[in-house]
Scaffold this motif. Structure first.
Motif, PDB file in Angstrom:
ATOM      1  N   THR A  48      52.069  51.198  42.993  1.00 40.30           N
ATOM      2  CA  THR A  48      50.717  50.172  42.460  1.00 40.30           C
ATOM      3  C   THR A  48      50.569  49.076  43.067  1.00 40.30           C
ATOM      4  O   THR A  48      49.579  47.987  42.685  1.00 40.30           O
ATOM      5  CB  THR A  48      50.727  50.227  40.990  1.00 40.30           C
ATOM      6  N   PHE A  49      51.383  48.326  43.701  1.00 47.22           N
ATOM      7  CA  PHE A  49      51.446  46.845  44.395  1.00 47.22           C
ATOM      8  C   PHE A  49      50.037  46.628  45.103  1.00 47.22           C
ATOM      9  O   PHE A  49      49.480  45.528  44.767  1.00 47.22           O
ATOM     10  CB  PHE A  49      52.622  46.620  45.345  1.00 47.22           C
ATOM     11  N   GLN A  52      47.336  46.075  42.478  1.00 48.27           N
ATOM     12  CA  GLN A  52      47.559  44.988  41.855  1.00 48.27           C
ATOM     13  C   GLN A  52      47.269  43.621  42.663  1.00 48.27           C
ATOM     14  O   GLN A  52      46.750  42.701  42.177  1.00 48.27           O
ATOM     15  CB  GLN A  52      49.076  44.459  41.359  1.00 48.27           C
ATOM     16  N   LYS A  53      47.240  43.716  44.001  1.00 49.10           N
ATOM     17  CA  LYS A  53      46.821  42.613  45.002  1.00 49.10           C
ATOM     18  C   LYS A  53      45.427  42.313  44.844  1.00 49.10           C
ATOM     19  O   LYS A  53      44.973  41.200  44.997  1.00 49.10           O
ATOM     20  CB  LYS A  53      47.682  42.790  46.269  1.00 49.10           C
ATOM     21  N   PHE A  56      44.730  40.761  41.507  1.00 47.36           N
ATOM     22  CA  PHE A  56      44.872  39.397  41.714  1.00 47.36           C
ATOM     23  C   PHE A  56      43.818  38.541  42.324  1.00 47.36           C
ATOM     24  O   PHE A  56      43.583  37.608  41.735  1.00 47.36           O
ATOM     25  CB  PHE A  56      46.045  39.316  42.300  1.00 47.36           C
ATOM     26  N   LYS A  91      59.684  42.708  37.285  1.00 50.86           N
ATOM     27  CA  LYS A  91      59.149  43.876  36.435  1.00 50.86           C
ATOM     28  C   LYS A  91      60.540  44.843  36.007  1.00 50.86           C
ATOM     29  O   LYS A  91      60.729  45.231  35.120  1.00 50.86           O
ATOM     30  CB  LYS A  91      58.013  44.806  37.212  1.00 50.86           C
ATOM     31  N   ASN A 233      45.289  36.806  31.003  1.00 53.68           N
ATOM     32  CA  ASN A 233      45.872  36.925  32.416  1.00 53.68           C
ATOM     33  C   ASN A 233      44.990  36.208  33.464  1.00 53.68           C
ATOM     34  O   ASN A 233      45.686  35.541  34.528  1.00 53.68           O
ATOM     35  CB  ASN A 233      45.991  38.062  33.032  1.00 53.68           C
ATOM     36  N   ASN A 275      41.489  46.617  36.764  1.00 57.02           N
ATOM     37  CA  ASN A 275      42.764  46.434  35.922  1.00 57.02           C
ATOM     38  C   ASN A 275      43.060  47.632  34.917  1.00 57.02           C
ATOM     39  O   ASN A 275      44.158  47.950  34.809  1.00 57.02           O
ATOM     40  CB  ASN A 275      42.803  45.168  35.121  1.00 57.02           C
ATOM     41  N   ARG A 278      44.294  50.515  37.175  1.00 63.25           N
ATOM     42  CA  ARG A 278      45.772  50.084  37.477  1.00 63.25           C
ATOM     43  C   ARG A 278      46.599  50.416  36.433  1.00 63.25           C
ATOM     44  O   ARG A 278      47.815  50.846  36.536  1.00 63.25           O
ATOM     45  CB  ARG A 278      45.997  48.768  37.936  1.00 63.25           C
ATOM     46  N   SER A 279      46.204  49.783  35.159  1.00 65.39           N
ATOM     47  CA  SER A 279      47.213  49.975  34.022  1.00 65.39           C
ATOM     48  C   SER A 279      47.320  51.068  33.448  1.00 65.39           C
ATOM     49  O   SER A 279      48.311  51.430  33.114  1.00 65.39           O
ATOM     50  CB  SER A 279      46.592  48.870  32.903  1.00 65.39           C
ATOM     51  N   SER A 282      49.810  52.692  36.147  1.00 63.40           N
ATOM     52  CA  SER A 282      51.142  51.734  36.112  1.00 63.40           C
ATOM     53  C   SER A 282      51.637  52.259  34.880  1.00 63.40           C
ATOM     54  O   SER A 282      52.881  52.622  34.916  1.00 63.40           O
ATOM     55  CB  SER A 282      50.821  50.205  35.855  1.00 63.40           C
TER      56      SER A 282
END
Length: 297
Positions: A48-49, A52-53, A56, A91, A233, A275, A278-279, A282
């Motif tokens: 999932t990176f 996440q980017k 962000f 993590k 966040n 998010n 993604r969550s 993840s």
């Protein structure tokens, strides 16, 4: 005589072997929650990176998903996994502590404190979350590496850590307050609701059905908590994107972002939909991997 002597020598050898092996089995049993949490985190970050980017960039600059994706395209594939080492380290370590310490502290408190189970579990969850915050510097460096404004200042994790060194130890822990609040409360909700949610899912009769249930349970919880703590966040990301200068309080930074985004709640949640997804993925991966490994080890 030789056969008789050989026969007499065998039992001590077998007994010694058992004595040597049993402590190792016990140690693996004691550490399995830490190991399973670590492996679950590794699996999740690797998959999932890139998502996440994108998220962000939206949190930091308040831009739309399309614009964030275009930014990453301009950065090129070479920079897509730039900054993965800090979250991988953070993590794997924090999730190992989250699952491992929660189990250990829950058992410890149940043994020595005469209180309702929900109370001991809640305290264990908060303590585990607080301990995770020790590794705030890794989250801090991840923020700096993912911010394209700092691309010309450092190119890897070591350089980022070195850049913060001259500002003192406190610089590594910039953004600690929102992290403590987020970790403690989210752990309480995650461990408190995980069991009840799974109980309301269809009864699993096969290994694959158990895996699906664990994925759904973890995914739903992760998505809910990710959405709930999204504004925290956003503030944490803004605080940690700064190098040097005044340490601004959480309320002050929140007020600044609130004004920048036209005092609209919907603008504060920009990127929350990504998010959420993604969550969902993840924490589905984390919970399913953790529960699967727990059965295997």
């Amino acid at each position: 005589m030789m056969d008789s002597e050989a026969h007499e020598k065998r039992p001590p050898i077998l007994t010694s072997s058992k004595q040597d092996i049993s402590p190792h089995i016990t140690n693996v049993g004691e550490m399995k929650h830490y190991l399973c949490g670590c492996c679950a985190a590794f699996n999740n970050v690797a998959i999932t990176f890139p998502i996440q980017k994108v998220l962000f960039r939206q949190q930091l600059y308040g831009i739309k998903t399309r614009d964030a994706v275009l930014q990453l395209r301009r950065d090129g594939f070479r920079n897509l996994y730039r900054g993965i080492l800090p979250p991988l380290m953070q993590k794997t370590t924090t999730l190992a502590l989250m699952f491992g310490l929660y189990e250990d502290l829950s058992c410890l408190l149940r043994r020595h404190v005469s209180a309702p189970e929900f109370a001991t579990s809640g305290v264990a969850a908060v303590l585990a979350g607080t301990t995770e915050a020790i590794f705030t510097p890794l989250e801090r460096v991840q923020t700096l590496l993912q911010d394209h404004k700092h691309h010309d200042k450092f190119t890897n994790t070591y350089q980022a850590f070195k850049a913060l060194k001259c500002h003192g130890i406190g610089e590594y822990y910039r953004g600690l307050v929102p992290i403590l609040f987020r970790n403690g409360l989210s752990n309480v909700l995650f461990f408190g609701l995980r069991g009840p949610i799974k109980e309301h899912l269809p009864t699993a009769t096969t290994h694959s059905a158990h895996l699906v249930n664990d994925f759904i349970c973890g995914g739903l919880l992760g998505a809910m908590l990710g959405f709930l703590f999204f504004p925290i966040n956003v503030v944490k990301t803004r605080i940690q994107s700064q190098i040097g200068g005044e340490f601004q309080s959480f309320p002050k930074v929140f007020q600044k972002i609130w004004l920048e985004r036209d005092r609209k709640l919907i603008n504060l949640f920009r990127g929350a939909h990504l998010n959420y997804h993604r969550s969902l993925i993840s924490w589905g991966i984390i919970n399913a991997t953790y529960e699967f490994l727990l059965k295997v080890i």
